[in-house]
Every structure is written in C-alpha cells, then in structure tokens.
Scaffold this active site. Structure first.
Site, PDB file in Angstrom:
ATOM      1  N   ASP A   1      79.680  50.180  38.249  1.00 44.92           N
ATOM      2  CA  ASP A   1      79.910  49.521  39.626  1.00 44.92           C
ATOM      3  C   ASP A   1      80.639  48.158  39.561  1.00 44.92           C
ATOM      4  O   ASP A   1      80.770  47.622  38.530  1.00 44.92           O
ATOM      5  CB  ASP A   1      78.371  49.326  40.262  1.00 44.92           C
ATOM      6  CG  ASP A   1      78.386  48.529  41.501  1.00 44.92           C
ATOM      7  OD1 ASP A   1      78.859  48.913  42.500  1.00 44.92           O
ATOM      8  OD2 ASP A   1      77.815  47.697  41.620  1.00 44.92           O
TER       9      ASP A   1
ATOM     10  N   ASP B   1      80.977  45.276  42.705  1.00 47.09           N
ATOM     11  CA  ASP B   1      80.593  44.311  43.279  1.00 47.09           C
ATOM     12  C   ASP B   1      79.097  43.918  42.848  1.00 47.09           C
ATOM     13  O   ASP B   1      78.224  44.707  42.832  1.00 47.09           O
ATOM     14  CB  ASP B   1      80.553  44.425  44.731  1.00 47.09           C
ATOM     15  CG  ASP B   1      81.829  44.408  45.331  1.00 47.09           C
ATOM     16  OD1 ASP B   1      82.665  43.662  45.010  1.00 47.09           O
ATOM     17  OD2 ASP B   1      82.274  45.256  46.416  1.00 47.09           O
TER      18      ASP B   1
END
Length: 237
Positions: free
Chosen positions: A9, A11
């Site tokens: 991932d 953010d």
C-alpha cells in the site's frame, strides 16, 4: 512461509498522505480566497476519510466522491462552488506532493537487498498517485505499480488482487504478502483474496474489524524482522 512478492500500500504505509493533503488543501483554499483555512481543513479531513470508507463499502462511486467532496465542503460554510472544478485543481496540487514517511527509502533498500520483488498496490486516482510517486523517488523500487482506477476495481475486492496476479510472472498467492495500514482495505483485501498480510500499525491501533492480519508490526524494523524470521524458518525447515 517464504514470501517473494511484496505488495505495498502507499498512503500511510510509504507515502505521507497527511502532509501531502495538508499542502494541497492549503494551496487550493488560498486560491479560493478562504480566510480561516484551518476551519475548512478541520471539516474536510474527516469528511474525506468517511467518503473513502463509503467508497470501499460501495456506498458511493469514485466519481461521486471526487466531484462532490469540495462542493460539500464549501456548502458547509455557506458557499456554492463547482465541486468538479475544485477537484481538478486539488488533484493538480496533490499530484505534486511526494512526501514519504521517515525511513521508507531505507526500508525498500533493505528489501531489495533481500531479493524481494516489490509492487505498489494502491487505491486512488491514477494521475495523483503516479505524480506523487514520481515526486517521491520510490518508483525505481517497484517492479510495477497497480492503481485501482487503472484496474477498474479496488481493495478490498478479491478481483483487485486477481488482476494483479495476472500481470506478475510466476505469481502465486502462497508467496505473496500484502503490506498496508488499512484494516478495511489492505488486510480485508488480503483476506478476501486468500493472501497473507502484514498490518503496518505504527500508532498501535486496536482492531475492531473482521479483518484478520497474518502479522502485525509497529515499525519498519518490525517489518524487516518479521520477514527475516520467515526466511530463517524456511531455511531451518
């Protein structure tokens, strides 16, 4: 379990979204002549997070999120604005923000040295995420970058991971690990797809969801230690 393919991932896992959002919002609000910028931010940030949760749960469409969040913001303060136009301006500013979390580059360097294949797997708007990655200097670490808008599906849908697997040579779920901070997107997505997960939880949050991470770590060093432990167990076995 011995892993080869690490899906990251972006953010709040590698990229500092809070810092990026703050700068982009400030630029947009100044452009619109807002006097009390902090008041607008205080309303926008939780509203935006709630809208993204609604998107994950398929309560709203991405287009609705993008085109209405700023009209809702200004409406709250008694102003009528073109949400679509403001969204374009905000995206322009946000795409220029490449702030990374402290230690992100060192972490990825260490993983490359350990011969992992790294991939970015992010929910988001293509123009924004590609722009921010380019500014961050993280692009060279990844074999490929997968963005939900391009895949036309998003975490936590199992289809998101199926489409990723179709594009990775030699892909197998057993050798794949999803790493991220979001229980409802990253960890639940891994659960849905039958892929092991690492919940990156630097703030020591409690898990009040149905998502079940395979591992939980509180720092980048924890993450490296977790992976090294798996390698040692594989060698010992």
């Amino acid at each position: 379990m011995f892993y080869k393919f690490l899906l990251f991932d972006l953010d709040h896992t590698l990229l500092d979204f809070d810092a990026a959002e703050d700068v982009a919002l400030t630029q947009l609000l100044k452009e619109e002549g807002v006097a009390d910028i902090q008041a607008y931010k205080d309303y926008y940030v939780p509203m935006n997070k709630a809208l993204w949760k609604d998107l994950e749960l398929k309560k709203i469409s991405k287009q609705e999120l993008v085109n209405t969040r700023f009209s809702r913001l200004f409406s709250h303060f008694g102003q009528e604005k073109d949400g679509s136009f403001l969204a374009q301006r905000y995206q322009f500013y946000l795409a220029q923000q490449g702030q990374t979390l402290s230690g992100a580059h060192d972490l990825l360097d260490s993983l490359i040295e350990r011969d992992y294949d790294l991939y970015a797997a992010t929910n988001g708007i293509t123009a924004i995420q590609t722009g921010r990655l380019a500014q961050s200097g993280l692009v060279p670490y990844f074999n490929q970058v997968f963005i939900s808008e391009q895949l036309q599906t998003q975490k936590p849908d199992a289809l998101f991971y199926e489409k990723i697997g179709q594009q990775i040579a030699g892909f197998s779920k057993e050798k794949t690990l999803m790493i991220g901070d979001s229980l409802t997107a990253d960890i639940q997505g891994g659960n849905n797809a039958g892929i092991d997960t690492i919940w990156y939880n630097p703030h020591h949050l409690e898990n009040h969801t149905q998502a079940q991470p395979t591992y939980e770590v509180y720092s980048y060093q924890d993450l490296l230690d977790c992976l090294d432990k798996n390698i040692l167990e594989k060698i010992t076995f």
